[in-house]
Design an enzyme around this catalytic site. Structure first.
Site, PDB file in Angstrom:
ATOM      1  N   ASP A  63       0.588  -1.323   0.224  1.00 10.37           N
ATOM      2  CA  ASP A  63       0.197   0.101  -0.052  1.00 10.37           C
ATOM      3  C   ASP A  63       0.628   1.308   0.040  1.00 10.37           C
ATOM      4  O   ASP A  63       2.120   1.334   0.053  1.00 10.37           O
ATOM      5  CB  ASP A  63      -0.586   0.118   1.211  1.00 10.37           C
ATOM      6  CG  ASP A  63      -0.275  -0.535   2.725  1.00 10.37           C
ATOM      7  OD1 ASP A  63       0.974  -0.473   2.328  1.00 10.37           O
ATOM      8  OD2 ASP A  63      -0.574  -0.995   3.664  1.00 10.37           O
ATOM      9  N   ASN A 132      -7.611  -2.558  14.467  1.00 11.39           N
ATOM     10  CA  ASN A 132      -8.828  -2.475  13.836  1.00 11.39           C
ATOM     11  C   ASN A 132      -9.305  -3.872  12.981  1.00 11.39           C
ATOM     12  O   ASN A 132     -10.314  -4.189  11.961  1.00 11.39           O
ATOM     13  CB  ASN A 132      -9.535  -1.856  13.285  1.00 11.39           C
ATOM     14  CG  ASN A 132      -8.773  -1.127  11.590  1.00 11.39           C
ATOM     15  OD1 ASN A 132      -7.800  -1.994  11.800  1.00 11.39           O
ATOM     16  ND2 ASN A 132      -9.265   0.091  11.234  1.00 11.39           N
ATOM     17  N   HIS A 134      -6.930  -4.432  10.028  1.00  8.78           N
ATOM     18  CA  HIS A 134      -7.087  -4.692   8.835  1.00  8.78           C
ATOM     19  C   HIS A 134      -6.173  -5.098   8.323  1.00  8.78           C
ATOM     20  O   HIS A 134      -5.055  -5.252   9.352  1.00  8.78           O
ATOM     21  CB  HIS A 134      -7.300  -2.712   8.205  1.00  8.78           C
ATOM     22  CG  HIS A 134      -5.804  -2.303   8.585  1.00  8.78           C
ATOM     23  ND1 HIS A 134      -5.988  -0.792   9.394  1.00  8.78           N
ATOM     24  CD2 HIS A 134      -4.568  -2.364   8.702  1.00  8.78           C
ATOM     25  CE1 HIS A 134      -4.756  -0.132   9.776  1.00  8.78           C
ATOM     26  NE2 HIS A 134      -3.713  -1.262   9.019  1.00  8.78           N
ATOM     27  N   GLU A 139      -9.208  -1.776   5.461  1.00  6.10           N
ATOM     28  CA  GLU A 139     -10.560  -1.260   6.435  1.00  6.10           C
ATOM     29  C   GLU A 139     -11.601  -2.236   6.592  1.00  6.10           C
ATOM     30  O   GLU A 139     -11.848  -3.188   5.237  1.00  6.10           O
ATOM     31  CB  GLU A 139     -10.323   0.108   6.534  1.00  6.10           C
ATOM     32  CG  GLU A 139      -9.509   1.403   6.449  1.00  6.10           C
ATOM     33  CD  GLU A 139      -8.204   1.731   7.777  1.00  6.10           C
ATOM     34  OE1 GLU A 139      -8.410   0.066   8.584  1.00  6.10           O
ATOM     35  OE2 GLU A 139      -7.854   1.823   7.622  1.00  6.10           O
TER      36      GLU A 139
END
Ligand code: GLP
Length: 254
Positions: A63, A132, A134, A139
């Site tokens: 990313d 979280n 990811h 996400e």
């Protein structure tokens, strides 16, 4: 999933490096998927110590932030160059990071997918996990079929990553990330998690339902996923006793 619980960060790096080396062994043109963040640093350190020949290895980052200048010290171009390319001694011409400043971001995402395909696909993808759940920057609510695309960062992720920037406002809002479908195409994945702040996400990924709410849980469907965690990140795993037993018995199969 193979779950490896190692005593601490250095041992996580050694075990993850073992998995990476095994996955690349014998590949004439090895392709390594690399992650940024603090989690894989001990893996890169362990790989660097082994003094392997990386001259034919290509690497693809997961990313990149959108709109952050490439020379910004938090751009993943810079981070991958410093933490991976230089430390391992990869050929910079074979290291690929999506361009978050491309004039046409959608075309850039398609180009990146094509580049991975043209390299023969990723042999082993190294991953961290966000608090979280990811992976990459996929996400919660990311499609399991997603490919490299533009995403909006979750407030949770921006707050987590604010520690690398002068203020929360400086953390970019958008990113380009390999999709969950892209990651699932890797022939092997190795996810590393360190520290108690990852314990809930690790438990949800390994033992919770497969849910887009916890993007990493899709790895339950991967044919060859290795999860390497330290004791603190393993703290909420109900099956920890069994996972340890499997590792102890691993070399005793006849
Ligand atoms: C970042 C990256 C992920 C990384 C995760 C965890 O935002 N995009 O690839 O795995 O967050 O980072 P860390 O390892 O520093 O906790």
């Amino acid at each position: 999933m193979e779950i490896v619980i190692a005593p601490g960060e250095a041992e996580v790096g050694e075990r993850a490096a073992d998995a990476v080396v095994a996955a690349l062994a014998g590949r004439p043109e090895p392709v390594l998927g690399v992650a940024t963040g603090s989690s894989p640093l001990s893996t890169y350190a362990a790989l660097a110590e082994r003094r392997l020949d990386w001259s034919r290895t290509s690497a693809f980052a997961l990313d990149e932030y959108v709109g952050l200048p490439e020379e910004h010290e938090q751009s993943y171009h810079r981070v991958v160059d410093a933490e991976v390319t230089r430390r391992l001694g990869l050929d910079p011409a074979r290291v690929h990071v999506p361009d978050g400043n491309a004039p046409d971001l959608e075309a850039e995402c398609e180009r990146y997918e094509r580049a991975i395909r043209d390299a023969g696909g990723i042999d082993v993808q190294l991953l961290g996990i966000g608090g979280n759940g990811h992976i990459g920057f996929n996400e919660p609510a990311s499609s399991f079929a997603s490919r490299t695309r533009i995403k909006t960062l979750a407030p949770h992720t921006r707050r987590d990553n604010a520690r690398f920037f002068a203020s929360l406002e400086e953390v970019p809002v958008h990113c380009l990330t390999q999709g969950l479908g892209t990651i699932m195409d890797a022939r092997r994945v190795v996810l590393v998690a360190i520290g108690e702040r990852k314990a809930a996400a690790v438990a949800a990924m390994v033992e919770g339902p497969v849910s887009a709410h916890v993007p990493a849980s899709i790895l339950q469907h991967h044919r060859h996923a290795t999860i390497v965690v330290d004791e603190a990140a393993a703290a909420l795993l109900e099956g920890a006793e069994y996972y340890r037993f499997i590792q102890e018995q691993k070399h005793r199969v006849r």
